[in-house]
Design a protein around this motif. Structure first.
Motif, PDB file in Angstrom:
ATOM      1  N   UNK A  69      -8.151 -10.157   5.266  1.00 21.91           N
ATOM      2  CA  UNK A  69      -8.553 -11.222   4.364  1.00 21.91           C
ATOM      3  C   UNK A  69      -8.265 -12.608   4.866  1.00 21.91           C
ATOM      4  N   UNK A  70      -8.137 -13.520   3.915  1.00 17.97           N
ATOM      5  CA  UNK A  70      -7.959 -14.946   4.213  1.00 17.97           C
ATOM      6  C   UNK A  70      -6.703 -15.229   5.028  1.00 17.97           C
ATOM      7  N   UNK A  71      -5.529 -14.630   4.705  1.00 19.16           N
ATOM      8  CA  UNK A  71      -4.328 -14.914   5.510  1.00 19.16           C
ATOM      9  C   UNK A  71      -4.522 -14.602   6.987  1.00 19.16           C
ATOM     10  N   UNK A 127      -0.126 -13.981   9.599  1.00 14.53           N
ATOM     11  CA  UNK A 127      -0.014 -12.597  10.052  1.00 14.53           C
ATOM     12  C   UNK A 127       0.897 -11.787   9.126  1.00 14.53           C
ATOM     13  N   UNK A 128       2.016 -12.390   8.710  1.00 13.10           N
ATOM     14  CA  UNK A 128       2.941 -11.697   7.802  1.00 13.10           C
ATOM     15  C   UNK A 128       2.261 -11.387   6.475  1.00 13.10           C
ATOM     16  N   UNK A 129       1.562 -12.354   5.901  1.00 12.12           N
ATOM     17  CA  UNK A 129       0.897 -12.143   4.610  1.00 12.12           C
ATOM     18  C   UNK A 129      -0.236 -11.128   4.731  1.00 12.12           C
ATOM     19  N   UNK A 130      -0.853 -11.067   5.900  1.00  9.84           N
ATOM     20  CA  UNK A 130      -1.937 -10.101   6.106  1.00  9.84           C
ATOM     21  C   UNK A 130      -1.401  -8.674   6.067  1.00  9.84           C
ATOM     22  N   UNK A 131      -0.150  -8.473   6.473  1.00  6.73           N
ATOM     23  CA  UNK A 131       0.452  -7.142   6.426  1.00  6.73           C
ATOM     24  C   UNK A 131       0.575  -6.624   5.005  1.00  6.73           C
ATOM     25  N   UNK A 132       0.635  -7.543   4.033  1.00  5.42           N
ATOM     26  CA  UNK A 132       0.771  -7.161   2.628  1.00  5.42           C
ATOM     27  C   UNK A 132      -0.560  -7.207   1.878  1.00  5.42           C
ATOM     28  N   UNK A 133      -1.644  -7.484   2.587  1.00  4.35           N
ATOM     29  CA  UNK A 133      -2.957  -7.616   1.947  1.00  4.35           C
ATOM     30  C   UNK A 133      -3.819  -6.410   2.269  1.00  4.35           C
ATOM     31  N   UNK A 149      -7.372 -14.516   8.637  1.00  7.25           N
ATOM     32  CA  UNK A 149      -8.322 -15.485   9.204  1.00  7.25           C
ATOM     33  C   UNK A 149      -7.610 -16.798   9.519  1.00  7.25           C
ATOM     34  N   UNK A 150      -6.751 -17.246   8.600  1.00  6.02           N
ATOM     35  CA  UNK A 150      -6.011 -18.501   8.805  1.00  6.02           C
ATOM     36  C   UNK A 150      -5.070 -18.374   9.998  1.00  6.02           C
ATOM     37  N   UNK A 151      -4.381 -17.237  10.101  1.00  2.00           N
ATOM     38  CA  UNK A 151      -3.461 -17.028  11.214  1.00  2.00           C
ATOM     39  C   UNK A 151      -4.166 -17.034  12.551  1.00  2.00           C
ATOM     40  N   UNK A 152      -5.278 -16.310  12.648  1.00  2.00           N
ATOM     41  CA  UNK A 152      -6.034 -16.256  13.906  1.00  2.00           C
ATOM     42  C   UNK A 152      -6.630 -17.621  14.230  1.00  2.00           C
TER      43      UNK A 152
END
Length: 441
Positions: free
Chosen positions: A259-261, A249-255, A263-266
Motif C-alpha cells: 500500500x501507500x506506506x 517499510x516498517x508500516x508496510x510490514x503491518x499493512x 510506495x512512500x518508502x520506495x
C-alpha cells in the motif's frame, strides 16, 4: 545579356562575401561573458552545476565567467571541488559577492581571479565544522587552513587574512577580529586588505569596470533536475529521506498487501539515489548494488538460512555509503533512520497492538488444537475397564483381543504370557495399559 547576367551573379557573390566577412569581424571582436549564480548551501549538487557551467563557457570560447556569490557556506569537500574547477579553468573568473560569501563561500570566492563586492556584502567566517555542527578535528582544521592560505596566495592576496577567517587564534583587532573571533570582511575592509578589486553598486557597474558592458552576456541557470538534486543531497534532507524510507517499510510490514506506506518508502529511496546520480556524486553502480541487496533480502524470506539475508543487508547499507561522499554523515543519517524506525515499530506493536501482516502469507499460523476437536491419534477411553485375552506374549507390549477387536497394548511392566486374561486399567491417548487377571480356577 549573358555577360550582364554573369557580372550580376559575380557582383552579388562579392557583396555577400564582403558582408559575411564584415559580420564575422564584428562577431569575433564581441566578447562573450557568462553569468553564473552561486546560491544557497554549498554541496555536491552545486559542484555539478558549476562544472556544467564552466564546460559550457569553455566550449563557447568565453572571455569571462562572473560568479554571483550569495551563500552561507556548506560542505568543505564540495567547496574544494568547486575551487579546483575555478583554478583549472583557462577562462578568467570573477567572484561578484552580492550579499554574503561565508565559510565555503569565502573559499570559493578566494579561488576566483578577481573579487568584487556590493557595499552591504560580507566575506569570511570560514571555520570548518563536522556533520554534527561541532568544530572539526585538528586534522581537518589544518587542511582547511592550508586550503584557505593557498587560495589567497594563488591570486596574490595576503594569506594572513584568509587564515584569520578560519582560525580564531589570529589577532586582527583593526578588522574587528581580535583573538577569539573569526574574521569577516565588509566590502570596505576587503578592499583595504587587497581582498577585493573594488566595490560596485550592481552588475551594470561591475560590467563597466570589467569593460564588458557591450559584451554578449549569457546567463546559465540551474535546471529543474539540478535544483532538485541540490535539494535532495542537502545534508539536512538526506537523513529525512532515509527516515521516511525506514518508516514506510516498517508500516508496510503491518499493512495488508502493498500500500501507500511501501510506495512512500520506495519513493524516498528512489529520490535519494536520483539526487546523488544527477549531482554526479555517485554512479549507477551504487543503485545496482542496492537493487541486488534488496533481491537477496527477499530471497532470504523464502530460503531461510541467514547468509543470503546478511549479504543482502550488507549490500543495501554498502550502496548507501557508496552513493555518498561523506561516510561520517551517512553513518549519522542511518543511525537516525534506524532509531526512528525501531521506535515506530515498538509503538505499533506495544501501543496499537498491530500484527505484522506481511509475514502471514509466508508463515503458517494455523494450529490443530484438542479444544477444537483435533487429535493426533484416536483416544480409546471406551476400552477402559474392559477385559480381553492376550493374543501374543506381552514383553511388555503386544496384541490383545478386546471386544472382538485387536488392540495394541502394553503391560505395567510385568510379563504376561499368550492366552492370559487381561483387563485394561489405563488409557493415555493411543497407549492402552493392561494388567493380568489371575485365573480363578
Amino acid at each position: 545579356m549573358k555577360i550582364w547576367r554573369y557580372l550580376s551573379v559575380l557582383l552579388f557573390g562579392l557583396l555577400f562575401t564582403m558582408s559575411s566577412f564584415g559580420g564575422a569581424t564584428v562577431s569575433a571582436n564581441e566578447k562573450i561573458v557568462y553569468h553564473v549564480p552561486i546560491e544557497e548551501t554549498v554541496e555536491k549538487g552545486l559542484s555539478a552545476f558549476l562544472e556544467r557551467a564552466l564546460t559550457t563557457a569553455e566550449a563557447a570560447d568565453a572571455d569571462l565567467v562572473v560568479f554571483e556569490v550569495n551563500t552561507p557556506g556548506g560542505a568543505v569537500d564540495a567547496a574544494g571541488e568547486i575551487a579546483k574547477l575555478l583554478a583549472d579553468s583557462p577562462i578568467k573568473t570573477v567572484a561578484y559577492v552580492n550579499n554574503r560569501a561565508l565559510s565555503a563561500g569565502a573559499y570559493i570566492s578566494l579561488s576566483a581571479d578577481e573579487i568584487y563586492m556590493v557595499p552591504s556584502a560580507t566575506m569570511g567566517s570560514a571555520a570548518v565544522i563536522d556533520s554534527t555542527g561541532n568544530a572539526a578535528g585538528k586534522k581537518a582544521q589544518s587542511y582547511w587552513l592550508a586550503a584557505m592560505k593557498t587560495a589567497a596566495e594563488q591570486n596574490g592576496r595576503d594569506p594572513i587574512y584568509a587564515q584569520a577567517m578560519a582560525d580564531v587564534d589570529i589577532d586582527l583587532p583593526e578588522y574587528g577580529a581580535e583573538k577569539g573571533k573569526l574574521l569577516t570582511f565588509t566590502a570596505e575592509q576587503a578592499k583595504k586588505a587587497g581582498y577585493s578589486e573594488g566595490t560596485v553598486s550592481g552588475k551594470a557597474e561591475l560590467y563597466s569596470i570589467l569593460g564588458v558592458e557591450d559584451a554578449d552576456i549569457r546567463s546559465i541557470e540551474e535546471s529543474f533536475p539540478e535544483k532538485l538534486a541540490r535539494f535532495l543531497t542537502n545534508p539536512i534532507v538526506v537523513p529525512i529521506l532515509l527516515t521516511i524510507a525506514g518508516i514506510g517499510i516498517v508500516m508496510e510490514l503491518f499493512s495488508p498487501g502493498f500500500g501507500i506506506p511501501g510506495v512512500i518508502g520506495i519513493t524516498s529511496l528512489v529520490l535519494f539515489f536520483y539526487g546523488h546520480l544527477v549531482a554526479g556524486i555517485t554512479g549507477y553502480e551504487s543503485l545496482a548494488m542496492f537493487i541486488i541487496g534488496v533481491i537477496l533480502v527477499l530471497i532470504e524470506f523464502f530460503i531461510p538460512g541467514g547468509i543470503i539475508g546478511l549479504l543482502g543487508f550488507t549490500a543495501v547499507v554498502g550502496s548507501l555509503f557508496l552513493a555518498t561522499g561523506d561516510p561520517v554523515h551517512m553513518t549519522i543519517s542511518l543511525l537516525i533512520a534506524v532509531t526512528v524506525s525501531i521506535l515506530v515499530f515498538i509503538l505499533l506493536v506495544k501501543v496499537f497492538g498491530k500484527q505484522m501482516k506481511f509475514f502471514r502469507k509466508m508463515i503458517l499460523t494455523d494450529a490443530t488444537k484438542t479444544e477444537q476437536g483435533y487429535v493426533s491419534n484416536p483416544n480409546r477411553l471406551d476400552l477402559l475397564g474392559a477385559e480381553g485375552k492376550a493374543l501374543t506374549d506381552l514383553r511388555p507390549s503386544g496384541t490383545a483381543l478386546v471386544k472382538e477387536e485387536r488392540v495394541d497394548v502394553v503391560t505395567e511392566g510385568s510379563f504376561i504370557s499368550k492366552g492370559s486374561t487381561i483387563i485394561i486399567v489405563k488409557v493415555e491417548g493411543s497407549r492402552v495399559v493392561v494388567r493380568e487377571i489371575p485365573d480363578s480356577n
